[in-house]
Design a protein around this motif. Structure first.
Motif: not given
Length: 317
Positions: A191-196
């Motif tokens: 989720k964090q990678e997708a958001q970044a």
């Protein structure tokens, strides 16, 4: 279509058996299901009645000798060997129910599911490995005296057996929790990678990327002011920055009163600690199964090395 092959089929309780002549494994499932009263379209698996070997393809099916006996299993049904219980034959299934068997006086009596599981253990203790958690819990909950009577074991031995069963249950629960924690961690990382990635690909105004006087990014303050549970939407670095700034700085930047700001800092600190625990748990999972090569501390300080002998003092001689 291949040559017709004679064979036999039965259900998982072996109460009904039929002879068939079929050209393929698929036809065995269809015609066998019709003979055994299995509804059309119901998922059916085929095993050898003798030893439970799973039959999955036509090549293996055609290699078997004529008149091989197969067992057709529906959902939640499992193959079990023939069990003899007090002169009667009990057929064990995963969903155990009360079974009727012949008693010594010729009358019909009912056998509890735990008693059948006990007989399975009595014949093969290694069957613990294949038992479900519900079956293991059933054997743990049975009073020691009753289980000892069914197994013909001493009570002390049965106590050790029940402790072993409980350890198996505990280990399975720990493994399940570890897997769930790993899945949560991987989901959070994705989720964090997708958001970044989405933030990096968007057309951002350069002004939004400028830091305010306090050193915070404009986006961080926007999240803190306008989101519900903002601590869950901040990155670990942003959480660390919020916690480091402290209550006084955050009051000025957010324009909030002390109580509201303190509640926010407490939530950010809790979220930061939770993420740290997750990372530590993942590190522990990676070390599972690896031998511990670190030197263990000496539990007996008095057993010190003898400089002259080059070994523990109590090992001399």
């Amino acid at each position: 279509m291949g040559d017709l092959r004679p064979c036999k089929v039965c259900n998982f309780k072996r109460q009904h058996s039929y002879g068939l002549v079929v050209p393929s494994l698929e036809q065995l499932k269809i015609k066998g299901g019709e003979s055994l009263g299995i509804g059309p379209g119901a998922p059916v698996s085929v095993v050898l009645e003798e030893d439970g070997t799973i039959v999955e393809d036509d090549i293996y099916f055609l290699c078997l000798p004529s008149n091989t006996k197969f067992m057709l299993l529906c959902e939640k049904e499992t193959w079990c060997p023939v069990r003899r219980i007090e002169g009667g034959t009990a057929w064990m299934t995963r969903d155990s129910m009360l079974l009727e068997v012949d008693s010594l006086d010729g009358s019909i009596s009912q056998v509890e599911p735990w008693w059948i599981l006990a007989q399975q253990l009595k014949q093969d203790l290694a069957s613990i490995i294949t038992m479900s958690e519900a079956d293991l819990q059933t054997l743990v909950d049975i009073p020691c005296t009753q289980l000892a009577s069914a197994l013909d074991f001493q009570e002390s031995k049965v106590q050790n057996l029940q402790e072993t069963l409980q350890r198996v249950l505990d280990r399975r629960e720990e493994e399940r929790q570890s897997k769930e924690l790993l899945q949560l961690y991987l989901s959070a990382v994705e989720k964090q990678e997708a958001q970044a990635s989405m933030e990096g690909a968007g057309d951002m105004d350069q002004q939004d990327m400028l830091e305010v006087d306090s050193g915070f990014m404009t986006r961080t303050l926007m999240v803190l002011k306008g989101k519900t549970s903002p601590e869950t939407r901040l990155s670990t670095e942003e959480l660390q920055a919020v916690v480091t700034k402290g209550a006084d700085t955050m009051e000025q930047e957010l324009g909030w009163d002390g109580q509201r700001t303190a509640a926010l800092l407490q939530a950010c600190q809790a979220e930061l600690s939770s993420r740290l625990q997750q990372v530590q748990a993942i590190g522990s999972l990676r070390n599972l199964g690896q031998p511990d090569t670190r030197r263990q501390p000496d539990d007996h300080p008095q057993e010190e090395q003898d400089p002259a002998a080059g070994g523990p003092a109590d090992m001399q001689g």
